[in-house]
Motif scaffolding. Structure first.
Motif, short mmCIF file in Angstrom:
data_model
loop_
_atom_site.label_atom_id
_atom_site.label_comp_id
_atom_site.label_asym_id
_atom_site.label_seq_id
_atom_site.Cartn_x
_atom_site.Cartn_y
_atom_site.Cartn_z
N GLY A 62 66.73 9.81 1.77
CA GLY A 62 67.57 9.28 0.93
C GLY A 62 67.84 10.26 -0.25
O GLY A 62 67.37 11.37 -0.23
N SER A 63 68.75 9.78 -1.12
CA SER A 63 69.07 10.71 -2.23
C SER A 63 69.39 9.78 -3.54
O SER A 63 69.69 8.62 -3.24
CB SER A 63 70.10 11.45 -1.96
N ILE A 117 52.48 12.99 3.15
CA ILE A 117 53.74 12.47 2.75
C ILE A 117 55.07 13.62 3.10
O ILE A 117 54.81 14.71 2.65
CB ILE A 117 53.85 12.24 0.99
N ALA A 118 56.17 12.95 3.37
CA ALA A 118 57.19 13.78 3.76
C ALA A 118 58.54 13.10 3.10
O ALA A 118 58.49 11.97 3.31
CB ALA A 118 57.24 14.16 5.34
N ALA A 119 59.43 13.97 2.69
CA ALA A 119 60.60 13.46 2.49
C ALA A 119 61.73 14.09 2.64
O ALA A 119 61.87 15.72 2.74
CB ALA A 119 60.55 13.43 0.84
N HIS A 120 62.78 13.55 3.04
CA HIS A 120 64.06 14.19 3.60
C HIS A 120 65.20 13.71 2.50
O HIS A 120 65.63 12.63 2.46
CB HIS A 120 64.59 13.93 4.84
N ILE A 121 65.63 14.94 1.79
CA ILE A 121 66.57 14.50 0.75
C ILE A 121 67.86 14.46 1.12
O ILE A 121 68.55 15.59 1.76
CB ILE A 121 66.64 15.25 -0.79
N GLY A 122 68.81 13.50 1.19
CA GLY A 122 69.98 13.61 1.75
C GLY A 122 70.28 12.20 2.46
O GLY A 122 69.22 11.58 2.96
N PHE A 123 71.34 12.08 3.24
CA PHE A 123 71.67 10.85 4.25
C PHE A 123 71.74 11.73 5.50
O PHE A 123 72.34 12.46 5.97
CB PHE A 123 72.72 10.03 3.98
N ASN A 124 70.93 10.94 6.51
CA ASN A 124 70.99 11.45 7.78
C ASN A 124 71.01 10.11 8.73
O ASN A 124 69.77 9.51 8.80
CB ASN A 124 69.89 12.16 8.26
N ILE A 142 63.37 6.81 12.05
CA ILE A 142 62.12 6.35 10.90
C ILE A 142 61.92 4.80 11.46
O ILE A 142 60.76 4.37 11.39
CB ILE A 142 62.45 6.58 9.53
N GLU A 143 62.94 4.09 11.35
CA GLU A 143 62.86 2.91 11.68
C GLU A 143 62.29 2.43 12.80
O GLU A 143 61.12 1.24 13.07
CB GLU A 143 64.26 2.05 11.66
#
Length: 495
Positions: free
Chosen positions: A343-344, A364-371, A378-379
């Motif tokens: 998310g962002s 822990i991993a994070a993706h900043i932005g929408f994809n 992920i779901e």
């Protein structure tokens, strides 16, 4: 049904956004899915939306149907008609407000390129509201006339006010609240600028703490009000979730309905989802593990099919409870468990989440932005989904998660209460348990909820039952569309 057949209801659906043309949140999805579902129920529903660049270029075969050179305090405007194709189903008719002075510009729907609200939003959405009122009254240049005008959020909130002061024939009006936190408030001098009568500017009208409020106008003048879940309908009638409008909403409680949104069950189907590493169903849940391994690899997490993998996808804001996620992260990795975030939003929260991934690499991993593709994976790959929202009018991800056999842990608020059945001995026994609820926005309450997830996850029989219960639930739009259709019919005057 032939194209010439008369529908039993005609509805004008006013929205500031619609997927896939222009979308900032759930309203864009609703504006595509709900009208499509209603047309399948023989409702002749047509959209009215602003002519942003993406709308003008994205809708082909447009036809000019009206011109407004002297448009009631607004710039010259042209009205076009077109068809919107939604997921290869029946095309939805669309009316487009082509007002270049207000809509043809670079930037977002509501915000400029610097991330600030457009300074002329009062006019941009004043035009949307005014055009909605014109097309819903005997002032309309069109031969098609709606029985109902369905307004959505503050951007179309002035339509019921304009109609109230129109002396001639007019449609019944309905106002749907998607998020009451956004109210469209502007200085009092804009009342005259928008062509509203001075009599409208008082407590029993559009005035709201010394300003004009689009949202209050809609809630005060609409014939009927709805919101996107029964629990949220109750919550907004008192502080703090009434955001200053709780008195008006409580007074109109007999005219308020709560209807849970649906989801696009074709777009969100683990059996056919092209974004998954491997498709699966409730009869083949073992295949879900391939998606877990894929998301661990894609996000740089330690590859381990047995470790409990939590996920969260949303705007990074305090409303969504990301401050709680930050606070409990050290305890979560000690369980042991992993966490993936997508998310962002709030810049400070983004920075803190990135630091968290540096502190716990591989965990822990994070993706900043929408994809979009990543959100589906992920779901499909996570074991459990976290939604610690402070308030949530409806929410969608908790429904996606249940459909994907990813039991969610949610804060007991709004639509989350209405769509996630808490896992207890009784709900496991009756087959309704589909996730977990926690009460109270504290790290302790959130952690206690996570521990309940851990215990259930370690009991493979219980976990498999939770997954299957969630995957068997009907989250399609049909039930919601039928509820809206009933409200439309109740608004029609007796013949």
């Amino acid at each position: 049904m032939s194209p010439s057949s008369r529908h039993d209801l005609q509805v004008l659906f006013i929205t500031p956004e619609v997927y896939p043309l222009c979308k900032t949140g759930g309203l864009g999805d609703v504006s595509a899915a709900l009208p499509t579902a209603l047309r399948e129920l023989n409702v002749d529903i047509r959209l009215l939306l602003p002519g942003y660049p993406a709308v003008m270029s994205g809708l082909k075969y447009k036809r000019k149907i009206a011109t407004f050179n002297d448009f009631h305090h607004f710039p010259p405007t042209t009205l076009w008609s077109a068809k919107l194709s939604v997921n290869y189903s029946e095309n939805v008719p669309v009316y487009i407000i082509d007002c270049p002075a207000l809509y043809q510009r670079e930037g977002g729907i509501y915000l400029d390129t610097a991330g600030q609200s457009w300074s002329d939003n009062v006019l941009r959405f004043g035009v949307l509201s005014k055009m909605g009122a014109i097309l819903s009254s005997d002032a309309s240049p069109l031969t098609w006339f709606p029985d109902i005008v369905h307004c959505n959020d503050w951007q179309s909130g002035l339509t019921p006010a304009y109609l109230h002061f129109h002396p001639g024939k007019k449609a019944a009006s309905m106002m749907t609240i998607h998020n009451l936190a956004f109210q469209g408030c502007f200085p009092p001098e804009t009342v005259a600028q928008l062509g509203l009568p001075a009599a409208s500017y008082n407590m029993n009208g559009v005035e709201y703490y010394g300003n004009l409020s689009f949202m209050k106008a809609g809630l005060y003048y609409a014939d009927r009000i709805s919101t996107v879940s029964p629990s949220y309908a109750r919550e907004i009638q008192q502080a703090p979730l009434g955001f200053g409008l709780q008195g008006l909403l409580a007074a109109r409680s007999q005219h308020i309905d709560g209807i849970v949104n649906g989801i696009d069950t074709m777009e969100w189907d683990p059996a056919t989802d092209p974004h998954l590493n491997k498709n699966y169903s409730s009869n083949n849940l073992a295949a879900k593990k391939a998606n877990k391994l894929a998301i661990q690899q894609v996000m740089g997490l330690e590859v381990d099919s047995d470790i409990l993998l939590f996920a969260a996808i949303s705007r990074f804001t305090e409303q969504k409870g990301y401050d709680l996620i930050l606070q409990i992260a050290p305890q979560l990795v000690q369980i042991p468990a992993q966490l993936v975030l997508l998310g962002s939003g709030n810049a400070m929260l983004e920075e803190q989440l990135v630091r968290l991934t540096d502190t716990y690499p591989g965990k822990i991993a994070a993706h900043i932005g929408f994809n979009e593709a990543l959100s589906h994976l992920i779901e499909g790959g996570a074991d459990s989904f976290l939604m610690p929202s402070r308030f949530e009018p409806c929410g969608l991800n908790q429904m996606y998660s249940q459909r994907y056999g990813t039991p969610p842990l949610v804060h007991a608020t709004g639509g989350l209460i209405d769509t996630v059945v808490d896992c207890t001995a009784a709900t496991l026994a009756d087959g309704s348990a589909s996730g977990f609820q926690f009460h109270g926005m504290t790290p302790e309450a959130f952690l206690a909820g996570i521990q309940r997830v851990v215990i259930a996850y370690r009991n493979k029989r219980v976990w498999r039952q939770l997954q299957k219960n969630g995957m068997s639930k009907d989250f399609s739009w049909r039930a919601s569309a039928m509820a809206y259709r009933e409200i439309y019919q109740s608004l029609l005057a007796p013949v």
